[in-house]
Design a protein around this motif. Sequence first.
Motif, PDB file in Angstrom:
ATOM      1  N   THR A 241       0.870  -1.216  -0.064  1.00 37.88           N
ATOM      2  CA  THR A 241       0.067  -0.168  -0.037  1.00 37.88           C
ATOM      3  C   THR A 241       1.001   1.233   0.022  1.00 37.88           C
ATOM      4  O   THR A 241       1.825   1.271   0.507  1.00 37.88           O
ATOM      5  N   HIS A 288      -5.193  -3.948  -8.670  1.00 31.85           N
ATOM      6  CA  HIS A 288      -5.019  -3.346  -7.377  1.00 31.85           C
ATOM      7  C   HIS A 288      -5.080  -1.988  -6.923  1.00 31.85           C
ATOM      8  O   HIS A 288      -4.887  -1.563  -6.084  1.00 31.85           O
ATOM      9  N   HIS A 289      -5.269  -1.095  -8.123  1.00 28.05           N
ATOM     10  CA  HIS A 289      -5.233   0.123  -7.567  1.00 28.05           C
ATOM     11  C   HIS A 289      -6.117   0.914  -6.504  1.00 28.05           C
ATOM     12  O   HIS A 289      -5.669   1.728  -5.694  1.00 28.05           O
ATOM     13  N   GLN A 290      -7.385   0.262  -6.487  1.00 22.26           N
ATOM     14  CA  GLN A 290      -8.329   0.778  -5.381  1.00 22.26           C
ATOM     15  C   GLN A 290      -7.577   0.374  -3.896  1.00 22.26           C
ATOM     16  O   GLN A 290      -7.867   1.251  -3.346  1.00 22.26           O
ATOM     17  N   ASP A 291      -7.064  -0.739  -3.608  1.00 22.39           N
ATOM     18  CA  ASP A 291      -6.162  -0.978  -2.376  1.00 22.39           C
ATOM     19  C   ASP A 291      -4.918  -0.421  -2.261  1.00 22.39           C
ATOM     20  O   ASP A 291      -4.227  -0.029  -1.221  1.00 22.39           O
ATOM     21  N   PHE A 293      -3.481   2.399  -3.215  1.00 24.34           N
ATOM     22  CA  PHE A 293      -3.101   3.520  -3.291  1.00 24.34           C
ATOM     23  C   PHE A 293      -4.132   3.926  -1.861  1.00 24.34           C
ATOM     24  O   PHE A 293      -5.549   3.753  -2.072  1.00 24.34           O
ATOM     25  N   GLN A 294      -3.646   4.616  -0.806  1.00 26.78           N
ATOM     26  CA  GLN A 294      -4.828   5.289   0.170  1.00 26.78           C
ATOM     27  C   GLN A 294      -4.433   6.512   0.370  1.00 26.78           C
ATOM     28  O   GLN A 294      -3.166   6.791   0.728  1.00 26.78           O
ATOM     29  N   PRO A 296      -7.755   6.585  -2.321  1.00 26.77           N
ATOM     30  CA  PRO A 296      -7.565   5.852  -3.717  1.00 26.77           C
ATOM     31  C   PRO A 296      -7.419   6.840  -4.487  1.00 26.77           C
ATOM     32  O   PRO A 296      -7.321   8.317  -4.431  1.00 26.77           O
ATOM     33  N   LEU A 297      -6.749   6.643  -5.767  1.00 27.25           N
ATOM     34  CA  LEU A 297      -6.535   7.716  -6.871  1.00 27.25           C
ATOM     35  C   LEU A 297      -7.885   8.392  -7.304  1.00 27.25           C
ATOM     36  O   LEU A 297      -9.004   8.051  -7.187  1.00 27.25           O
ATOM     37  N   GLU A 299     -10.731  10.104  -9.438  1.00 24.78           N
ATOM     38  CA  GLU A 299     -11.613   9.348 -10.161  1.00 24.78           C
ATOM     39  C   GLU A 299     -11.048   9.383 -11.805  1.00 24.78           C
ATOM     40  O   GLU A 299     -11.137   8.276 -12.461  1.00 24.78           O
ATOM     41  N   ALA A 302      -8.349   6.808 -12.082  1.00 24.26           N
ATOM     42  CA  ALA A 302      -8.843   5.224 -11.989  1.00 24.26           C
ATOM     43  C   ALA A 302      -9.849   5.184 -13.383  1.00 24.26           C
ATOM     44  O   ALA A 302      -9.503   3.767 -13.829  1.00 24.26           O
TER      45      ALA A 302
END
Length: 504
Positions: A241, A288-291, A293-294, A296-297, A299, A302
Amino acid sequence: MEGGGGERRVVAVGAGLAGLAAAGRLRGHSSLRLLEAAGGAGGRVCTRPFASGLAEMGAHWIHGPSPGNPVFRLATRYGLLGPEAAREENQRAEVGGHPPLPTAIYGSSGRTLSPQAVSEAHDLFDTLLASTRAFLGAKEPPVPSVGQYLRAEIARRVPALGGGEEEARRLQLAVLAACLKLECCISGTHSMDLVALEPFGEYISLPGLDCTFPGGYSSLPDRMLSALPEGVLLLNKAVKTIWWRGSFREEGDNSARHFPVRVECEDGDAFLADHVIVTVPLGFLKEHHQDFFQPPLPEQKAEAIHRLGFGTNNKIFLEFERPFWEPHQQLIQVVWEDESPLEEPSADLEANWFKKLVGFVILQPPEQHGHVLCGFIAGKESEYMETLSDAEVLGTMTRVLRTLTGNPRLPAPRAVLRSRWHSAPYTRGSYSYVAVGSSGDDIDVLAQPLPEDPEDPRPLQLLFAGEATHRTFYSTTHGALLSGWREAERLNQLFEAPSPAPCL
Ligand code: 6YU
């Protein structure tokens, strides 16, 4: 800390060409870490021993080896290329990504097809493919995809194909179907129906006859790595992450120094940074991008990740005791004579996956490699092949080659080795393409650093490099290399800029 002066910690994620290029170009940082999930550097540049020589599991050629190609320049500077690549006439050759090599064409009826018999289809395909460039910038292309456009044009010409003779026409159609499959390998896609027509011409082919690395493509990342200070690269360090827009302090450090980014690894290690250069493949980002990056990126980023294409192209290496091909040949092309680009291909992967194989490159010279063929196969059929055992792939390839040569006793290959890029957890495919519904603008959005606001007091927390972030050279090693340099230069400029008032 912003602007010049002070401690500047940079982390790069991924030690493929983009990560290595970025690490090698950075100036003015006080600490740099290059975190790589695998046990070695190079990523999709990956040379393995096979037979008596080497097998390129990923990148094979320098596409367009000429002075405008940074991979060519670097490889030349390091002395990694053979004498052929140094010849100026080879560097000037304009082949549009399709080098003319001595080719044998094997038909599924077990006969070798003469170049004259297939030239009509090859010439037509080349002409149609070149004509796709005309749609660059078109507001309303006639159809969304390259595949639809090519098939519609082929359908219009059917009556004239093969001089109007039914059998000759069928053969030309079969050759055109083979050309479409080759194009799927080049674009790294399941079907050219998935590749957007309008931006297709934005990809730039550089001049030069494609060349290989006599000591293996991996000699390039190896040399780039040896130029980095010891300790920069950490292997087997998969990042889990990336926490950004934060305020993180080193454990036990009571100073006021805070970092905006914390890079957390699968093994529990963590690295605090001012800037992180993310070079993981688009296939990994899609999954994996949703988890990853915190928070999240944004919109828009994404959506670009979702819209851009990332498909599979794999290789199957086969070693033979003796060659069944002529010594001067460099390519074997395969034509399934009952196929047509105007008919839907079979969806029965188990029964027909091998028909997607476009043919083989014959590794040269045999004194170095042994008698080795390198087959290429793209798309869902390629992903299905990854699920089979070596013995199953070897058995199927033996049957296919017996059919194509018309020799039911053709000896089986004595060894097989294949790539499995779709199953590779930190890659999830081979390379990117501009998919229907996407455009070159999505590539630029993907490449855009974060936070988006240029006035943000903590700029360039996340930077993005990797082949999929290069608008005109995506899918190539030179695109990857240039993208790494681009992001390093972005940081170098920030570091060289006059320092604003300190703000801790
Ligand atoms: C080229 C060629 N070539 C064949 C095949 C493949 C590719 N390419 P990397 O993936 O290298 O690095 C990222 C790293 O990140 C990696 O090491 C990961 O392990 C790591 N990572 C991921 N997640 C992580 C995490 N969580 N934590 C830590 N680390 C993590 N290119 O120039 N000539 O002949 C071929 C070919 C089978 C698979 C190729 C070729 C593509 C290149 O290999 C590729 O672009 C670069 O190596 C990528 O480098 P990178 O650093 O970005 O990523 C019109 C139009 C047409 C468009 N296409 C035309 C061009 C055709 C492309 N050519 C393909 C043909 C072959 C045979």
